[in-house]
Write an enzyme that holds these catalytic residues in place. Sequence first.
Site, PDB file in Angstrom:
ATOM      1  N   SER A  75       0.811  -1.218   0.000  1.00  0.00           N
ATOM      2  CA  SER A  75       0.000   0.000   0.000  1.00  0.00           C
ATOM      3  C   SER A  75       0.839   1.261   0.000  1.00  0.00           C
ATOM      4  CB  SER A  75      -0.931   0.006   1.224  1.00  0.00           C
ATOM      5  OG  SER A  75      -0.173  -0.049   2.422  1.00  0.00           O
ATOM      6  N   THR A  99     -38.964  26.436 -10.836  1.00  0.00           N
ATOM      7  CA  THR A  99     -39.288  25.138 -10.250  1.00  0.00           C
ATOM      8  C   THR A  99     -39.589  24.240 -11.433  1.00  0.00           C
ATOM      9  OG1 THR A  99     -41.671  25.480 -10.073  1.00  0.00           O
ATOM     10  CG2 THR A  99     -40.349  26.270  -8.233  1.00  0.00           C
ATOM     11  N   HIS A 100     -39.143  22.991 -11.350  1.00  0.00           N
ATOM     12  CA  HIS A 100     -39.268  22.052 -12.482  1.00  0.00           C
ATOM     13  C   HIS A 100     -38.592  22.617 -13.724  1.00  0.00           C
ATOM     14  CE1 HIS A 100     -42.317  19.911 -10.047  1.00  0.00           C
ATOM     15  NE2 HIS A 100     -42.665  21.132  -9.695  1.00  0.00           N
ATOM     16  N   SER A 150     -13.044  24.326 -28.290  1.00  0.00           N
ATOM     17  CA  SER A 150     -13.220  23.050 -28.989  1.00  0.00           C
ATOM     18  C   SER A 150     -12.116  22.907 -30.024  1.00  0.00           C
ATOM     19  CB  SER A 150     -14.590  23.031 -29.677  1.00  0.00           C
ATOM     20  OG  SER A 150     -14.598  22.062 -30.718  1.00  0.00           O
ATOM     21  N   LYS A 190     -16.645  27.747 -30.099  1.00  0.00           N
ATOM     22  CA  LYS A 190     -17.066  27.200 -28.810  1.00  0.00           C
ATOM     23  C   LYS A 190     -16.287  27.741 -27.623  1.00  0.00           C
ATOM     24  CE  LYS A 190     -19.710  24.447 -27.925  1.00  0.00           C
ATOM     25  NZ  LYS A 190     -19.912  22.999 -28.102  1.00  0.00           N
ATOM     26  N   ASN A 227     -16.585  26.328 -23.737  1.00  0.00           N
ATOM     27  CA  ASN A 227     -17.313  25.298 -22.988  1.00  0.00           C
ATOM     28  C   ASN A 227     -17.092  25.409 -21.475  1.00  0.00           C
ATOM     29  OD1 ASN A 227     -18.235  24.139 -25.412  1.00  0.00           O
ATOM     30  ND2 ASN A 227     -16.305  23.011 -25.639  1.00  0.00           N
ATOM     31  N   GLU A 232     -18.599  21.142 -15.518  1.00  0.00           N
ATOM     32  CA  GLU A 232     -18.829  19.727 -15.808  1.00  0.00           C
ATOM     33  C   GLU A 232     -17.900  18.852 -14.975  1.00  0.00           C
ATOM     34  OE1 GLU A 232     -19.963  21.095 -20.313  1.00  0.00           O
ATOM     35  OE2 GLU A 232     -18.122  19.976 -19.971  1.00  0.00           O
ATOM     36  N   TYR A 253      -9.424  -5.375  13.046  1.00  0.00           N
ATOM     37  CA  TYR A 253      -8.796  -4.983  11.783  1.00  0.00           C
ATOM     38  C   TYR A 253      -8.829  -6.114  10.770  1.00  0.00           C
ATOM     39  CZ  TYR A 253      -5.461  -3.618   8.260  1.00  0.00           C
ATOM     40  OH  TYR A 253      -4.900  -3.309   7.056  1.00  0.00           O
ATOM     41  N   GLN A 263      -7.741  -1.533   3.967  1.00  0.00           N
ATOM     42  CA  GLN A 263      -6.635  -0.821   3.337  1.00  0.00           C
ATOM     43  C   GLN A 263      -7.081  -0.010   2.118  1.00  0.00           C
ATOM     44  OE1 GLN A 263      -2.441  -2.284   3.432  1.00  0.00           O
ATOM     45  NE2 GLN A 263      -2.877  -2.733   1.303  1.00  0.00           N
TER      46      GLN A 263
HETATM   47  N1  ARG Z   1      -1.056  -0.985   5.426  1.00  0.00           N
HETATM   48  C1  ARG Z   1      -2.043  -1.392   6.391  1.00  0.00           C
HETATM   49  C2  ARG Z   1      -3.296  -0.538   6.200  1.00  0.00           C
HETATM   50  O1  ARG Z   1      -3.173   0.523   5.676  1.00  0.00           O
HETATM   51  C3  ARG Z   1      -1.515  -1.213   7.776  1.00  0.00           C
HETATM   52  C4  ARG Z   1      -2.087  -2.168   8.755  1.00  0.00           C
HETATM   53  C5  ARG Z   1      -1.553  -3.504   8.550  1.00  0.00           C
HETATM   54  N2  ARG Z   1      -1.909  -4.379   9.578  1.00  0.00           N
HETATM   55  C6  ARG Z   1      -1.827  -5.690   9.431  1.00  0.00           C
HETATM   56  N3  ARG Z   1      -2.207  -6.407  10.407  1.00  0.00           N
HETATM   57  N4  ARG Z   1      -1.402  -6.219   8.347  1.00  0.00           N
HETATM   58  O2  ARG Z   1      -4.389  -0.927   6.513  1.00  0.00           O
END
Ligand code: ARG
Length: 460
Positions: free
Chosen positions: A27, A158-159, A280, A286, A288, A293, A320, A325
């Site tokens: 992560s 309205t509408h 455009s 154009k 835009n 948007e 947990y 994650q």
């Molecule tokens: N990278 C993990 C998270 O963001 C940290 C927690 C990890 N804990 C574990 N028991 N593997 O959720």
Amino acid sequence: MADASHVMWGGRFREPMDPRLDRLNRSLPVDRRLWAEDLATNRAWVHALEGAGVLTAEERGTLLTGLEVVERVLADGAADDAGDEDIHSLVERLLGELIGALAGKLHTGRSRNDQVATDLRLWTLGALGRLDVTLAALGRALVAKAREGLDVLMPSYTHTQRAQPVRFAHWSLAHAWPLVRDRARVADAGRRTSVLPLGSGAIAGTGFAIDRAALAARLGFAAASPNSMDAVGDRDFAVEAVFVATLAAVHLSRLAEDLVLFSTAEFGFVVLGEPFTTGSSLMPQKRNPDSLELVRGKAAQLLGRLAGMLAALKAMPVGYQKDLQDNNAALFDALDGACAAADLMAGVVAGLTLQPGRMAAALDAASLATDLADLLVQAGRPFREAHGVVGALVRRGEELGVPIDRVPAGEAGAIDPGLPAVLARLGGAEAAVERRRTAGGTARAAVLAQLEAAAAAFSG
Ligand code: ARG
């Protein structure tokens, strides 16, 4: 760097992690942005461990000096191409490379579970603060436009059909008040986010004599969590922050939608500032409203994020689980998106040029039909009856191809003998807005009062 992930927990394993698991599990590319929060959490934990008698004063000093160096290395982008599993393992590795075996004492009595929950709460508090600042800036821009448009009249809808005349300021403030409520929700979400999970360990609490109240105070939390099992798996605060951001984005989207319409050639009520539009590649004429948007599109993405987070949570047993994650990415993305959208809208609103002539031209006499009925009521007629009489006048006007105030007196009198007198007293759109003097109405004094109240709400 598949083996980096084993640094923290490799003891019981014989084989390295399968790269296919590593790809989803790693992560760091997402949570590296938690590095500042992770360092704050680590520093506070060093003090807590000293307080619990786990570290000597000297060890505390060495660890804190080491964390300072790690902070500089991370500020220089060390996390950008590191192969570590997450920000927590990266910090621990960098610290180990700097100060050696002592770094191994830092993880005493804690888990990445209470660590990431703490980092995320710290990050969320900062992000809510940023959201509040951008919403307030947009609010001030809407109030400034309201001041500019205090004496500009336009049809309300309205509408998406012409309804009754209002002041442009009334419309502008109609988009400002939701932001006042959003900011109250931001503050409220912040109060529930300000609870410290650290000291919960992996799930059952920490086995060391950590003073959690002192730890909470050091990190700026209002309190420490009351249940370790709840604390490590609780992401209510993240969901709430994303909900608050999503609702704010929905409000921005409604403002954007109004402005898309109002800036068309067909309406022409406002002209968007050039820096907030695009051209455009094919059609040279154009210009835009991409900014608007993009804001509408962002709201859609945010509400998808919110739904995704809730779906992940509903399937989770207490404590947990790794499902959590991916919620981190949703949290970051949603808060980033809402801030960017609010920031952009503040620029768009400030850059609007009002077109009072086009707004006035859209105020046909039909938008005074309610006023006509009200005048009949003042002459003693029940409202339902008056409504029917004016309805017949509108129909007759349509048949004759004239606005209701141009239906010949004889024709009007034939519909109802009371009509010619009230038609003579009807007046124009200015008279109609000034009849709505109650608090929250569109008369000048009422709008001015709400304008000052809104200005005060966005001043802090
Ligand atoms: N990278 C993990 C998270 O963001 C940290 C927690 C990890 N804990 C574990 N028991 N593997 O959720």
